[in-house]
Scaffold this motif. Structure first.
Motif, short mmCIF file in Angstrom:
data_model
loop_
_atom_site.label_atom_id
_atom_site.label_comp_id
_atom_site.label_asym_id
_atom_site.label_seq_id
_atom_site.Cartn_x
_atom_site.Cartn_y
_atom_site.Cartn_z
N SER A 244 36.20 18.57 49.77
CA SER A 244 37.30 18.29 48.86
C SER A 244 38.64 18.60 49.50
O SER A 244 39.61 17.84 49.38
CB SER A 244 37.12 19.10 47.57
OG SER A 244 38.15 18.85 46.65
N ALA A 245 38.69 19.74 50.22
CA ALA A 245 39.93 20.11 50.90
C ALA A 245 40.20 19.18 52.08
O ALA A 245 41.35 18.79 52.32
CB ALA A 245 39.83 21.56 51.38
N GLY A 250 39.70 15.50 44.51
CA GLY A 250 38.84 16.27 43.62
C GLY A 250 37.37 16.05 43.95
O GLY A 250 36.99 15.04 44.54
N LYS A 251 36.54 17.00 43.55
CA LYS A 251 35.11 16.91 43.85
C LYS A 251 34.49 15.63 43.30
O LYS A 251 33.61 15.04 43.91
CB LYS A 251 34.38 18.15 43.30
CG LYS A 251 34.79 19.46 43.94
CD LYS A 251 33.99 20.61 43.36
CE LYS A 251 34.35 21.95 44.02
NZ LYS A 251 35.73 22.37 43.71
N GLU A 252 34.96 15.20 42.14
CA GLU A 252 34.37 14.02 41.51
C GLU A 252 34.71 12.74 42.25
O GLU A 252 34.06 11.70 42.06
CB GLU A 252 34.82 13.91 40.04
CG GLU A 252 36.30 13.68 39.84
CD GLU A 252 37.13 14.95 39.94
OE1 GLU A 252 38.36 14.88 39.75
OE2 GLU A 252 36.53 16.03 40.19
N ASP A 253 35.72 12.76 43.12
CA ASP A 253 36.13 11.55 43.84
C ASP A 253 35.73 11.56 45.32
O ASP A 253 36.11 10.65 46.07
CB ASP A 253 37.65 11.38 43.75
CG ASP A 253 38.13 11.19 42.32
OD1 ASP A 253 37.41 10.51 41.57
OD2 ASP A 253 39.20 11.73 41.97
N ILE A 254 34.96 12.58 45.73
CA ILE A 254 34.65 12.73 47.15
C ILE A 254 33.84 11.55 47.68
O ILE A 254 34.12 11.02 48.77
CB ILE A 254 33.89 14.05 47.40
CG1 ILE A 254 34.89 15.23 47.34
CG2 ILE A 254 33.22 14.05 48.77
CD1 ILE A 254 34.24 16.56 47.51
#
Length: 392
Positions: A244-245, A250-254
């Motif tokens: 994510s970083a 965001g985690k949901e868009d990785i």
């Protein structure tokens, strides 16, 4: 016979006892105790480890009813204090009870009987009698088995006679005919088992199915329980956080971001390949124009071996030549010949590489070698160039 405290209670962590026998074997020192809570290898469950008078216990085995403990050295006294590696023991308890519960639910939900169980250091597995388990069944199985954990069903163990065992709805009838130990999960199953277990399903914590794979006509399920499952989740979250970083999303868009990045990389690689092809075409013309006889030799500053092989193959197609290339950055040397030349590249390398501390080989048409440093690589390159320069 050793008194087995782990059958009285799986929660005994420390106890006092006496050494009854000491044995020096080829693989080390072994001691027998009057009574022990160290569980030996058996039933798919690894042995316990721990300490006898602060001396590490390295292995535990059972031989004809006697429990033998492999130790770093013999205890000095006959009366000893023993202590389990409790984290290891409780991990085994969680996974063995978890396996019983998972197998019972697998039979009920998926109509798949468990054929074998293995508890390793990284994960546990069961092999079940189904050629395939689709994802929706695995998801349903995982939910059902964790529901039974949350119900905190009682887990008990006790010994019964052969006659009593025959009356119980056992998953499988045991091979032993006396002192049959039953592990019962309240309302779920009865199972003949000699392992260590938790006292209620809630202590399993959770069961996480990791993956399923086909195995000789059956299906192997990989899973983790309790603290191992928690560590697996935390490790996954660390990776997810780093991604994510890294992609600033965001985690949901990785997944979407990685798909876009992958497409960008493919486009860049295509453009890079086009530039490489153009450069190689120019370099091939230059090398062909400057060749001396049939030998073309060149030292590259940082060209990878694969790129040298591609360039050499193109040159060998264009002319009946011998190509000798070296890469300073990789300490590699490559030798390639065209169709018409009789040079055996692999044999040439095999004959001379050892003199220059190189390792490699190849076929008649192509050979490559690697060296520990640039000096050895260049020494072999110059030797090969001098040896091959006389070929017409």
């Amino acid at each position: 016979m050793t008194k087995k405290l782990y059958y009285e209670s799986a929660y005994i962590r420390e106890w006092e006892t006496r050494v009854t026998r000491k044995m020096e074997r080829e693989d080390g020192a072994y001691v027998a105790l009057e009574e022990t809570a160290f569980y030996p290898h058996g039933g798919g469950q690894p042995c316990d480890l721990g300490w006898i008078d602060a001396i590490p216990v390295l292995d535990v085995v059972q031989e004809e009813g006697e429990i033998l403990h492999k130790v770093e050295r013999f205890p000095e006294k006959e009366a000893v204090n023993c202590r389990l590696d409790w984290d290891r023991r409780f991990d085994h308890m969680q996974h063995h009870s978890g396996q019983h519960l998972l197998s019972a639910m697998c039979l009920e939900v998926c109509q798949a009987e468990t054929l074998s169980f293995h508890l390793g250091q990284d994960y546990a597995t069961i092999d079940v009698a189904r050629a395939d388990l689709p994802q929706h069944e695995l998801m349903m199985l995982e939910l059902e088995v964790n529901d039974q954990i949350y119900l905190n069903r009682k887990v008990t163990s006790y010994f019964v006679s052969r006659e009593r065992a025959a009356e119980l709805p056992l998953v499988k009838q045991p091979k032993v005919t006396e002192d049959i130990r039953i592990v019962e999960i309240e309302g779920i199953e009865y199972n003949a088992c000699g392992g260590t277990h938790v006292s209620a399903t809630g202590e399993i914590g959770m069961i996480k199915l990791l993956r399923a794979e086909k195995q000789k006509g059956h299906t192997r399920l990989y899973f983790k329980c309790g603290y191992r499952a928690l560590r697996e989740f935390n490790a996954g979250m660390d990776i997810l956080g780093s991604l994510s970083a890294r992609f600033n999303t965001g985690k949901e868009d990785i997944l979407d971001r990685i798909a876009k990045w992958d497409q960008e990389q493919k486009q860049l690689q295509a453009e890079l390949n086009a530039v490489k092809a153009e450069n190689d075409a120019y370099l091939a013309e230059k090398l062909l124009a400057n060749r001396q006889g049939s030998l073309i030799q060149h030292v590259f500053a940082d060209k990878p071996l694969k790129d040298m092989q591609n360039l050499a193959a193109k040159l060998a197609e264009q002319a009946d030549v011998i190509l000798l290339f070296s890469s300073n950055s990789e300490h590699k040397v490559l030798l390639v010949r065209g169709e018409g030349d009789g040079l055996a590249c692999g044999a040439f390398f095999k004959q001379h590489l050892a003199d220059y501390r190189g390792k490699g080989g190849g076929s008649d048409k192509m050979a490559q070698a690697g060296f520990a440093n640039a000096e050895d690589a260049m020494a072999f390159y110059h030797f090969a160039a001098q040896s091959l320069s006389g070929r017409v």
